[in-house]
Write an enzyme that holds these catalytic residues in place. Structure first.
Site, PDB file in Angstrom:
ATOM      1  N   GLU A 435       0.881  -1.183  -0.009  1.00  0.00           N
ATOM      2  CA  GLU A 435      -0.050   0.057  -0.126  1.00  0.00           C
ATOM      3  C   GLU A 435       0.755   1.175   0.085  1.00  0.00           C
ATOM      4  OE1 GLU A 435      -2.324   0.075   3.602  1.00  0.00           O
ATOM      5  OE2 GLU A 435      -2.904   2.514   3.147  1.00  0.00           O
ATOM      6  N   ASP A 508      -1.341  -1.233   5.825  1.00  0.00           N
ATOM      7  CA  ASP A 508      -1.123  -0.535   7.312  1.00  0.00           C
ATOM      8  C   ASP A 508      -2.175  -1.199   8.029  1.00  0.00           C
ATOM      9  OD1 ASP A 508       0.900   0.990   6.398  1.00  0.00           O
ATOM     10  OD2 ASP A 508      -0.286   2.632   5.999  1.00  0.00           O
ATOM     11  N   ASP A 510      -4.357  -0.062   9.527  1.00  0.00           N
ATOM     12  CA  ASP A 510      -5.393   1.205  10.040  1.00  0.00           C
ATOM     13  C   ASP A 510      -6.671   0.934   9.019  1.00  0.00           C
ATOM     14  OD1 ASP A 510      -4.805   1.941   7.610  1.00  0.00           O
ATOM     15  OD2 ASP A 510      -3.805   3.740   8.281  1.00  0.00           O
ATOM     16  N   ASP A 512      -7.845   2.523   6.675  1.00  0.00           N
ATOM     17  CA  ASP A 512      -7.432   2.508   4.856  1.00  0.00           C
ATOM     18  C   ASP A 512      -6.909   1.116   4.641  1.00  0.00           C
ATOM     19  OD1 ASP A 512      -8.665   4.703   4.570  1.00  0.00           O
ATOM     20  OD2 ASP A 512      -6.671   6.216   4.091  1.00  0.00           O
TER      21      ASP A 512
END
Ligand code: 0RA
Length: 644
Positions: A435, A508, A510, A512
């Site tokens: 990402e 990640d 998180d 997103d």
């Protein structure tokens, strides 16, 4: 088990097929259980979660066989408070008469000898003894305690075992006013990594069994929590298709037919919906054949012929429909019962019997043709839908040609953003899908360029759950990815062209990041499924924390491990850094924590439960916001690290 041993047992089974009534004589006596305890994995796949639940399925399969033989219509599975599981049925009860040669009760033979069991009448089919059905003795062998209770002839018989060996004789424990078999067991803690049964795992397989065996009632109760499910489907696989399409928008009522031909029973239910996805599930003797096989080939070829015929006859046709065109937005269940199934393939879940293809083909062709003739309104709706699929395929082909032509302009046809590895042997190569460009850059610097390739993905890729192949082929991020993989997509997909045997999704931890992971998983699930089935798709586990104590550095992968570590090393003079993203790690750290095969953790993506996966992707990535919200609220605990 050695192949010769297996073959020998199969021959024995064939030799003694002529016998009539059941009784001790009909029970095949085979080997003891030592081998099962020595190499449990050979018999139940593994000794982790899957193997543990397998113990329950073995017991349930015997009861289902009794139901298939027409003698049982209720099976109850209970997870008890003490951690044991009970499987109870209202069948005839395992025979308790003396075995003439072994001089022990038949039930003891069934529970202590591998593959011991009665041969069922020729007119019935067996689940146990098929793909997984190694027999209830395997459950016994791998349990520290097991009790069998048989109600028949007005008595309750009972016998107890430990680690597969009887600890009591078969005794009469009381009087009975019903008949049936009840087995309660505690899995061996010395064998399984965990012995805690999961209600949802059991429930989802039991629901499937109830769908596949119309009229059979299966109840599961969890005494630890009070949860219970009661599965009973008069409609059988017709209800199954309704269930699968529940969160989709069907365009007609379920089409259902069944027929027995050359002692193979064929049962088909199908319904098109407004989506572009195919959800076709095939079963042989109640076993999900995820690799397909001859029954599925027969279904597909007949479906294609019926639709093309009708298209031409009704003058609606705009050209030939391909097989893929005829399965766009199709939900179907194909369930066949075969006398002597031959299973092939990597996971032995592909039907090999060549005669079954023609049988299914002709049953589907005749019945579906009739249906189309008799229901011109529905037929027209379906054909219009398929024609639109064909148009989209044509558009996708043009888009693909465009990509091909564009690519040909570059010296190499690989995407410019791909940092490829130098090794060209797919078995040794890994592709990291990373990402963001910045993390991608660090990965490029940190990697071992011999066998690790990096493809950075910018932002969110297209949600393929809501798009068709033509739109997908116009998405640069996705065509880059497919070009890097080398397999192509759609009808040209070829797993043999895959350039990396580890494809590792790296995002990640998180909101997103998890969204991007879901989007990528959906893409693989819907369009590149064979990569998942072959076991080539993984998810990287980058650390959440870096803990420093004096000169020691610890990388920590979740909150729980952080607590454990802090308890162990004490809280004085430590530094804790929480990684918000991969981009915060320098190349050395990325290598050490996420990429170095000696230290990293990568999770293999598997398709344990294809039905459940289909449902979850429909809910998570589909149109229905309300459904998605409900799902996330319900599963908030499980997805708390996913932050969808
Ligand atoms: C062999 C013969 C008969 C029943 C069974 C096996 C049987 C096995 C299991 C295992 C779980 N539940 C079961 N129910 C039945 C028929 C015996 C007769 O002639 O009555």
């Amino acid at each position: 088990m050695a192949e010769e041993e297996k073959a020998e047992e199969e021959n024995k089974a064939k030799d003694s097929k002529e016998s009539g009534e059941y009784g001790a004589n009909d029970i095949q006596v085979l080997t003891g259980l030592e081998g099962v305890r020595k190499r449990p994995g050979m018999y139940i796949g593994d000794t982790a979660v899957r193997g543990l639940h397998h113990l329950v399925y073995e017991a349930v399969d015997n009861s289902v066989d009794e139901a298939l033989a027409g003698h049982c219509n209720l099976i109850t599975i209970t997870i008890n408070k003490d951690g044991t599981a009970t499987v109870e049925d209202n069948g005839r009860g395992i025979p308790v008469d003396m075995h003439p040669k072994l001089k022990i009760p038949s039930v003891e033979v069934v529970l202590t000898k591998l593959h011991a069991g009665a041969k069922f009448e020729k007119s019935t089919y067996k689940v146990s003894g098929g793909l997984h059905g190694v027999g209830i003795s395997v459950t016994n062998a791998l349990s520290e305690q097991l009790e069998v209770e048989i109600s028949r002839d007005g008595k309750i018989y009972s016998q107890k075992y430990a680690y597969g060996k009887p600890t009591t004789k078969l005794t009469v424990k009381g009087s009975a006013n019903k008949i049936g078999t009840k087995i309660t067991f505690m899995p061996d803690k010395g064998i399984f990594s965990s012995v805690i049964f999961d209600f949802d795992i059991l429930s989802s397989r039991l629901r499937e069994l109830a769908f596949l065996n119309k009229g059979l009632r299966i109840i599961i109760k969890d005494e630890r929590t009070g949860k219970s499910h009661d599965f009973f489907y008069k409609g059988g696989i017709k209800s199954f298709v309704e269930y699968l399409n529940k969160n989709k928008a069907p365009v007609h009522n379920v089409i259902y037919f069944s027929k027995e031909k050359n002692s193979t029973n064929v049962e088909i239910a199908l319904q098109y919906n407004e989506s572009y996805n195919e959800s076709v599930f095939s079963f042989v003797n109640n076993i999900n054949t995820i690799e397909g096989g001859t029954h599925l080939s027969g279904f597909k070829s007949a479906l294609t012929r019926v639709m093309n015929n009708y298209g031409e006859k009704s003058k609606m046709s705009e050209g030939k429909l391909t097989s893929d065109d005829t399965r766009e937005g199709l939900t179907a269940v194909i369930s066949v019962k075969v006398k002597e199934p031959q299973f092939e393939g990597q996971t032995k879940s592909k039907l090999g019997n060549s005669e079954v293809k023609g049988i299914v083909d002709s049953v589907v062709y005749d019945n579906l043709n009739d249906f189309m003739e008799e229901n011109p309104g529905v037929a027209k709706t379906i054909i219009l839908k398929l024609i639109s699929a064909a148009r989209a395929r044509e558009a996708a082909r043009k888009a693909k040609d465009l990509v091909r032509r564009k690519n040909a302009l570059f010296a190499s046809s690989l995407p410019g953003k791909l940092a490829d590895c130098s090794n060209k042997d797919p078995a040794q190569c890994e592709l990291y899908l990373v990402e963001g460009d910045s993390a991608g850059g660090s990965c490029k610097m940190g990697r071992n360029r011999n066998f690790q390739a990096i493809l950075p993905l910018r932002g969110k890729i297209l949600n393929v759950e809501k798009a068709r192949l033509d739109k997908i082929m116009n998405s640069k991020e996705i065509t880059n990815l497919i070009t890097a993989l080398g397999t192509s997509v759609g009808e040209e997909f070829d797993i043999n062209k895959l350039r990396y045997h580890k494809v590792i999704i790296t995002t990640d931890a998180d909101v997103d990041g998890s969204h991007i992971s879901c989007l990528l998983l959906t893409l693989f699930y819907r369009y590149l499924k064979q990569i998942i089935e072959a076991g080539y798709l993984y998810i990287a586990q980058p650390p959440l924390y870096k803990v420093k104590k004096r000169n020691h550095v610890f990388y920590v992968y979740n909150e729980e491990k952080l607590k454990l570590l802090l308890n162990k090393i004490g809280k004085e003079s430590i530094g804790i850094q929480r990684y918000k993203g991969l981009g915060e790690m320098n190349p050395d750290q990325l290598w050490e924590t996420t990429m170095n095969p000696d230290h990293r953790t990568i999770l293999q993506v598997t398709l344990e439960d294809a039905v459940e996966a289909d449902r979850i992707f429909t809910i998570l990535m589909g149109d229905e916001v309300e459904l998605r919200r409900n799902f996330i609220e319900k599963h908030a605990k499980e997805v708390k690290n996913l932050d969808i």
